[in-house]
Design a protein around this motif. Structure first.
Motif, PDB file in Angstrom:
ATOM      1  N   VAL A 117       5.781   9.860 -19.310  1.00  0.00           N
ATOM      2  CA  VAL A 117       6.153   8.441 -19.224  1.00  0.00           C
ATOM      3  C   VAL A 117       6.636   8.170 -17.808  1.00  0.00           C
ATOM      4  N   ASP A 118       6.032   7.188 -17.162  1.00  0.00           N
ATOM      5  CA  ASP A 118       6.390   6.875 -15.776  1.00  0.00           C
ATOM      6  C   ASP A 118       5.945   5.455 -15.468  1.00  0.00           C
ATOM      7  N   GLU A 119       6.228   5.013 -14.252  1.00  0.00           N
ATOM      8  CA  GLU A 119       5.846   3.680 -13.811  1.00  0.00           C
ATOM      9  C   GLU A 119       4.563   3.749 -12.994  1.00  0.00           C
ATOM     10  N   GLN A 120       3.782   2.679 -13.080  1.00  0.00           N
ATOM     11  CA  GLN A 120       2.586   2.504 -12.272  1.00  0.00           C
ATOM     12  C   GLN A 120       2.745   1.216 -11.487  1.00  0.00           C
ATOM     13  N   LEU A 121       2.445   1.256 -10.184  1.00  0.00           N
ATOM     14  CA  LEU A 121       2.530   0.058  -9.350  1.00  0.00           C
ATOM     15  C   LEU A 121       1.130  -0.358  -8.950  1.00  0.00           C
ATOM     16  N   VAL A 122       0.681  -1.526  -9.456  1.00  0.00           N
ATOM     17  CA  VAL A 122      -0.628  -2.057  -9.124  1.00  0.00           C
ATOM     18  C   VAL A 122      -0.479  -2.880  -7.854  1.00  0.00           C
ATOM     19  N   PRO A 123      -1.165  -2.530  -6.762  1.00  0.00           N
ATOM     20  CA  PRO A 123      -0.935  -3.195  -5.476  1.00  0.00           C
ATOM     21  C   PRO A 123      -1.177  -4.696  -5.537  1.00  0.00           C
ATOM     22  N   PHE A 124      -0.229  -5.467  -5.003  1.00  0.00           N
ATOM     23  CA  PHE A 124      -0.369  -6.927  -4.929  1.00  0.00           C
ATOM     24  C   PHE A 124       0.723  -7.470  -4.019  1.00  0.00           C
ATOM     25  N   ARG A 125       0.329  -8.286  -3.037  1.00  0.00           N
ATOM     26  CA  ARG A 125       1.294  -8.875  -2.098  1.00  0.00           C
ATOM     27  C   ARG A 125       1.374 -10.394  -2.207  1.00  0.00           C
ATOM     28  N   GLY A 126       0.691 -10.971  -3.183  1.00  0.00           N
ATOM     29  CA  GLY A 126       0.727 -12.417  -3.355  1.00  0.00           C
ATOM     30  C   GLY A 126       1.958 -12.869  -4.118  1.00  0.00           C
ATOM     31  N   ARG A 127       1.947 -14.132  -4.495  1.00  0.00           N
ATOM     32  CA  ARG A 127       3.077 -14.691  -5.234  1.00  0.00           C
ATOM     33  C   ARG A 127       3.005 -14.298  -6.694  1.00  0.00           C
ATOM     34  N   CYS A 128       4.104 -13.801  -7.191  1.00  0.00           N
ATOM     35  CA  CYS A 128       4.211 -13.413  -8.596  1.00  0.00           C
ATOM     36  C   CYS A 128       5.695 -13.376  -8.947  1.00  0.00           C
ATOM     37  N   PRO A 129       6.094 -13.998 -10.054  1.00  0.00           N
ATOM     38  CA  PRO A 129       7.531 -14.059 -10.374  1.00  0.00           C
ATOM     39  C   PRO A 129       8.156 -12.707 -10.663  1.00  0.00           C
ATOM     40  N   PHE A 130       7.344 -11.686 -10.935  1.00  0.00           N
ATOM     41  CA  PHE A 130       7.907 -10.354 -11.220  1.00  0.00           C
ATOM     42  C   PHE A 130       7.292  -9.270 -10.330  1.00  0.00           C
ATOM     43  N   ARG A 131       6.862  -9.664  -9.144  1.00  0.00           N
ATOM     44  CA  ARG A 131       6.364  -8.662  -8.186  1.00  0.00           C
ATOM     45  C   ARG A 131       7.503  -7.726  -7.786  1.00  0.00           C
ATOM     46  N   GLN A 132       7.184  -6.448  -7.642  1.00  0.00           N
ATOM     47  CA  GLN A 132       8.187  -5.435  -7.359  1.00  0.00           C
ATOM     48  C   GLN A 132       7.993  -4.835  -5.966  1.00  0.00           C
TER      49      GLN A 132
END
Length: 417
Positions: A117-132
Motif C-alpha cells: 500500500v503506497d501513494e501514486q503521483l500522476v504528473p499534472f501542473r495545471g489547475r486542480c483543487p486537490f493537486r499535490q
C-alpha cells in the motif's frame, strides 16, 4: 484466494484485446459514449436522425468529431484525440467511469501473500483543487492516488483518488490507517507492507482482526514506542534492538551512524538477524523486498504511457485509468500465457503494440478520409486493402454448377410456396 487471475478473468481473456476489455465493460463504454455525444450536441448541434438507439449511431459524434478535427488540424500534421474535447472533462462524468472501473480491479485478480500500500503521483501542473506537491517524487506536482497492489506483479488491486483535506470538521484524523483499512478490505491471510505514513500500532491491531499482518516503518513520534528503541547514541553500527508484545514486534536498526530505522511487524515473532555483513534483521529484509510494489507500477506506467498534455485534470485521471488497465491486462495475459514470447525482454512493449493495433483497426477499416502524412496514409490503405481481400463478395453464395451461368441479371424474390 488463489493468487493470480480469477475465474472470471480466465473465462473471458481469449486474446489481448478481450483481456484489456475486462476493465472496460459495455456499461463503462456507454458512459463514455453518452458523455461524448452530449458534448457533440453542445458543440455541433443535434444530428436529428432519430437513430440514437443504434450502436453505430450512438458513436456518430465521436466519428464526426474525428473527421472534423482531421479536417481542421491537417496543417499541424495530426488530429487531436477525441477525448480531449468530449464530456469526460466534467468531474461528474469521470466519477461515474471511475466508480465502475475500480469495481473491476479486485474482481479480475487475486493478489499473492504480500500486498503493498503506497501513494501514486500522476504528473499534472495545471489547475486542480486537490493537486499535490511531493518533492520526493520525480514529477513533484500531480494528482495523488492511494494504491494497494500485489507486491510481486504490481497488479493494481484497489485504488482511491485523494481529493484533498476535508472541508468540514477539520483535517482527517488517522488518514493513513483509514486508507490501508479501505484498500485491504476483503483480504484474508495476507501481509501488508507500507511506509511510516500509514503504520501504527492501532492499524496493526485492527488488521489482525481480519487475519491480515503488517510490516512497515514507524515514525519516531509515535507514543507507543519504548524509549529504549529511540536512542541511537553510543550504539554500534548495524546493531538491532527488539521489543515484543504478544502480537507485535518492534525493531530498531542502526543502518548508518545516527540513522535509526524503526519498523513494526505482526508477521514476525522472533528477533532474527541475518548473517549478512550489514546484519539486517529479517523484518527489514522482508520490508525491503515488498515495499516497492507501487513504485514499480509507477515505473512501468511511466515507461509506456498514453498521457497527453492537457489542462483538464479529469482527463489526467482518465489517462491513468487507461495506463493502469493496460498494465493490469498485461499481468493477466502473461500469467494466463506463460509460454507467450519466451525469452523476450520487451514483452510489455509488444503487448501494447498488439493491443493498440487491435483497438484502432476497426476504425481504420471504415475511415473515409486518408491522413495527410504519407506514412499514415499508406498504413490506412494497407489495412483497408487487407480488409477488402479478407471479405467475401456481397453476392457470394454457393450455387449448383449447372445453374451458375444461367442466373438472371435481376433475380426475383424467392417464393417459398
Amino acid at each position: 484466494m488463489r493468487p493470480g487471475p480469477t475465474r472470471q478473468a480466465v473465462g473471458q481473456a481469449r486474446d489481448i484485446l478481450s483481456t484489456f476489455r475486462l476493465f472496460f465493460t459495455p456499461e463503462i463504454e456507454d458512459i463514455i459514449l453518452e458523455m461524448t455525444n452530449l458534448e457533440g450536441v453542445r458543440k455541433y448541434g443535434a444530428r436529428g436522425d432519430g437513430d440514437d438507439g443504434d450502436d453505430d449511431h450512438r458513436r456518430h459524434y465521436a466519428d464526426d468529431h474525428e473527421n472534423h478535427e482531421n479536417h481542421e488540424d491537417r496543417d499541424r500534421g495530426a488530429a487531436r484525440r477525441p477525448l480531449e474535447s468530449d464530456g469526460l472533462h466534467r468531474p461528474e462524468s469521470l466519477q461515474r467511469v471511475w466508480d465502475k472501473w475500480v469495481e473491476r480491479l479486485p474482481l479480475l485478480y487475486n493478489p499473492g501473500p504480500d500486498v503493498t500500500v503506497d501513494e501514486q503521483l500522476v504528473p499534472f501542473r495545471g489547475r486542480c483543487p486537490f493537486r499535490q506537491y511531493i518533492p520526493s517524487k520525480p514529477a513533484k506536482y500531480g494528482i495523488k492516488t492511494w494504491v494497494a497492489c500485489d507486491s510481486k506483479s504490481s497488479y493494481a488491486w484497489k485504488m482511491q483518488v485523494y481529493t484533498g483535506k476535508a472541508t468540514c470538521g477539520g483535517p482527517e484524523k488517522n488518514q493513513g490507517m483509514r486508507v490501508v483499512l479501505d484498500l485491504t478490505q476483503g483480504l484474508r491471510g495476507h501481509n501488508v507492507t507500507c511506509d511510516n505514513f500509514f503504520t501504527s500500532y492501532e492499524l496493526a491491531r485492527q488488521l489482525l482482526t481480519r487475519n491480515v499482518t503488517v510490516v512497515g516503518t514507524v515514525r519516531k513520534n509515535k507514543p507507543e514506542l519504548p524509549q529504549a528503541l529511540l536512542a541511537s547514541k553510543d550504539r554500534l553500527l548495524f546493531s538491532s534492538k527488539f521489543a515484543f508484545t504478544s502480537t507485535t514486534a518492534l525493531v530498531s536498526y542502526l543502518a548508518k551512524k545516527n540513522k535509526n530505522v524503526l519498523l513494526l511487524s505482526t508477521l514476525h515473532t522472533e528477533a532474527h538477524v541475518s548473517r549478512r555483513q550489514d546484519k539486517k534483521p529479517a523484518i527489514v529484509l522482508d520490508y525491503n523486498s515488498n515495499k516497492g510494489g507501487v513504485d514499480n507500477l509507477d515505473k512501468v506506467i511511466g515507461t509506456y504511457s498514453c498521457r497527453r498534455m492537457t489542462a483538464r485534470w479529469p482527463l489526467v485521471i482518465f489517462h491513468n485509468i487507461l495506463d493502469v488497465s493496460s498494465y493490469n491486462a498485461f499481468v493477466i495475459w502473461r500469467e494466463l500465457n506463460p509460454t507467450w514470447m519466451p525469452g523476450k525482454r520487451n514483452k510489455r512493449r509488444v503487448f501494447l503494440e498488439q493491443l493498440g493495433k487491435a483497438l484502432v483497426t476497426p476504425f481504420i477499416q471504415r475511415r473515409a478520409r486518408l491522413p495527410r502524412t504519407e506514412a499514415s496514409a499508406a498504413l490506412v490503405k494497407a489495412v483497408q486493402r487487407a480488409t477488402y481481400r479478407d471479405q467475401p463478395p456481397a453476392d457470394h453464395a454457393p450455387q449448383h454448377r449447372t445453374t451458375q451461368h444461367h442466373r438472371p441479371k435481376h433475380p426475383t424474390p424467392h417464393n417459398p410456396q
